[in-house]
Write an enzyme that holds these catalytic residues in place. Structure first.
Site, PDB file in Angstrom:
ATOM      1  N   GLU A   1       0.871  -1.327   0.165  1.00 16.07           N
ATOM      2  CA  GLU A   1      -0.058  -0.013   0.046  1.00 16.07           C
ATOM      3  C   GLU A   1       1.053   1.158  -0.018  1.00 16.07           C
ATOM      4  O   GLU A   1       1.591   1.402   0.867  1.00 16.07           O
ATOM      5  CB  GLU A   1      -0.923  -0.033   1.175  1.00 16.07           C
ATOM      6  CG  GLU A   1      -1.754   1.299   1.466  1.00 16.07           C
ATOM      7  CD  GLU A   1      -2.493   1.468   2.722  1.00 16.07           C
ATOM      8  OE1 GLU A   1      -2.747   0.469   3.431  1.00 16.07           O
ATOM      9  OE2 GLU A   1      -2.734   2.541   3.053  1.00 16.07           O
TER      10      GLU A   1
ATOM     11  N   LYS B   1     -10.823  -1.988   5.622  1.00 15.53           N
ATOM     12  CA  LYS B   1      -9.855  -1.769   6.670  1.00 15.53           C
ATOM     13  C   LYS B   1     -10.508  -1.134   8.013  1.00 15.53           C
ATOM     14  O   LYS B   1     -11.276  -0.240   7.919  1.00 15.53           O
ATOM     15  CB  LYS B   1      -8.986  -0.533   5.996  1.00 15.53           C
ATOM     16  CG  LYS B   1      -8.037   0.114   6.861  1.00 15.53           C
ATOM     17  CD  LYS B   1      -7.205   0.867   6.274  1.00 15.53           C
ATOM     18  CE  LYS B   1      -6.535   1.887   7.232  1.00 15.53           C
ATOM     19  NZ  LYS B   1      -5.062   2.461   6.347  1.00 15.53           N
TER      20      LYS B   1
ATOM     21  N   ARG C   1       0.166  10.196   1.270  1.00 16.30           N
ATOM     22  CA  ARG C   1       0.617  11.314   2.011  1.00 16.30           C
ATOM     23  C   ARG C   1       1.731  12.160   1.725  1.00 16.30           C
ATOM     24  O   ARG C   1       2.119  13.236   2.289  1.00 16.30           O
ATOM     25  CB  ARG C   1       1.020  10.541   3.401  1.00 16.30           C
ATOM     26  CG  ARG C   1      -0.128  10.224   4.214  1.00 16.30           C
ATOM     27  CD  ARG C   1       0.223   9.559   5.493  1.00 16.30           C
ATOM     28  NE  ARG C   1      -0.781   8.362   5.760  1.00 16.30           N
ATOM     29  CZ  ARG C   1      -0.551   7.372   6.815  1.00 16.30           C
ATOM     30  NH1 ARG C   1       0.478   7.533   7.335  1.00 16.30           N
ATOM     31  NH2 ARG C   1      -1.324   6.556   6.917  1.00 16.30           N
TER      32      ARG C   1
HETATM   33  C1  3PG Z   1      -2.199   3.662   8.397  1.00 11.25           C
HETATM   34  O1  3PG Z   1      -2.624   4.698   7.342  1.00 11.25           O
HETATM   35  O2  3PG Z   1      -2.829   2.684   7.864  1.00 11.25           O
HETATM   36  C2  3PG Z   1      -1.544   3.889   9.531  1.00 11.25           C
HETATM   37  O3  3PG Z   1      -1.034   5.228   9.536  1.00 11.25           O
HETATM   38  C3  3PG Z   1      -0.703   2.837   9.695  1.00 11.25           C
HETATM   39  O4  3PG Z   1      -0.584   2.723  11.102  1.00 11.25           O
HETATM   40  P1  3PG Z   1       0.780   2.457  11.907  1.00 11.25           P
HETATM   41  O5  3PG Z   1       1.730   3.733  11.527  1.00 11.25           O
HETATM   42  O6  3PG Z   1       0.619   2.377  13.421  1.00 11.25           O
HETATM   43  O7  3PG Z   1       1.379   1.014  11.265  1.00 11.25           O
END
Ligand code: 3PG
Length: 221
Positions: A54, A142, A58
């Protein structure tokens, strides 16, 4: 490489959601700051047995990273994450996304997802959001932010009213707590950024990322 492949007319290798789930155990949530990191990072993950990636929107480099990985890393299955608007969905598809992921779901985005037919993990954190996504006919979601929104207990509670729904919990998951999520029958994969720590990416330490990927790939029973 043919001109067609180079321009990423990415109709080839279309996969449905079940095939993507089948290929996934841990889905790395990738934040690509420098475009030149995209391909070696993806190669490092695939080398460690993690193929379903994925790439988040961002950073400004996100969509170019998707194009480059689609072109250069044929064994990767490339999704776009942090899709929050229909325009981002459209741009993701144009860049060659094989699936999409959103942090949450609005009625407008849900309609665009359904219309697009792109395999998709729409984000949910509450029962009402699960119901809204079900209204669109989608049953794989999700669960975000997984740990902060109730973690394993919340997903166990979702099983009663929503036995048909399967989840990819993401947010606060790591190699230590992932096995607890994999024990749940309604969990098909987990996502997380722990496979791609910023310092390792900045240092180009692809070998260590491959090691983390290998460790993660072994987590799903
Ligand atoms: C996401 O966008 O899915 C999360 O920011 C991932 O979360 P994590 O950084 O706690 O793994």
């Amino acid at each position: 490489m043919s001109a067609r492949a180079r321009s990423c007319n990415c109709k080839e290798k279309t996969m449905n959601l079940d095939q993507i789930i089948e290929a996934t155990s841990v889905m790395p949530v990738m934040v690509v700051d420098r475009p030149e990191d995209a391909v070696p990072l993806a190669r490092a993950l695939v080398e460690g047995g993690i193929r379903v990636l994925e790439i988040t929107l961002r950073t400004a480099a996100g969509l170019d990273a998707v194009k480059a990985i689609r072109r250069e890393v044929p064994d990767a299955i490339v999704g776009v994450g942090t899709i929050a608007t229909p325009a981002q969905l459209e741009a993701s598809i144009a860049a060659g996304a094989q699936f999409g992921v959103s942090p949450g779901t609005t009625p407008t985005l849900l309609k665009a997802i359904v219309d697009s037919r792109l395999p998709f993990f729409p984000g949910v954190a509450t029962t009402s959001e699960v119901m809204q996504v079900l209204e669109g006919g989608l049953t794989v979601m999700k669960f975000f932010p997984a740990v902060a929104a109730g973690g394993v207990k919340m997903l166990e509670s979702f099983r009663g009213p929503f036995p048909q729904v399967r989840f990819c919990p993401t947010g606060g998951i790591n190699a230590q707590n992932a096995p607890d999520f994999f024990k749940l029958p309604n969990v098909v994969c987990v996502g997380g950024s722990w496979l791609t720590p910023k310092d390792l990416v900045a240092a180009g330490n692809w070998a260590e990322i491959t090691r983390l990927a290998r460790e993660a790939a072994a987590l799903k029973p």
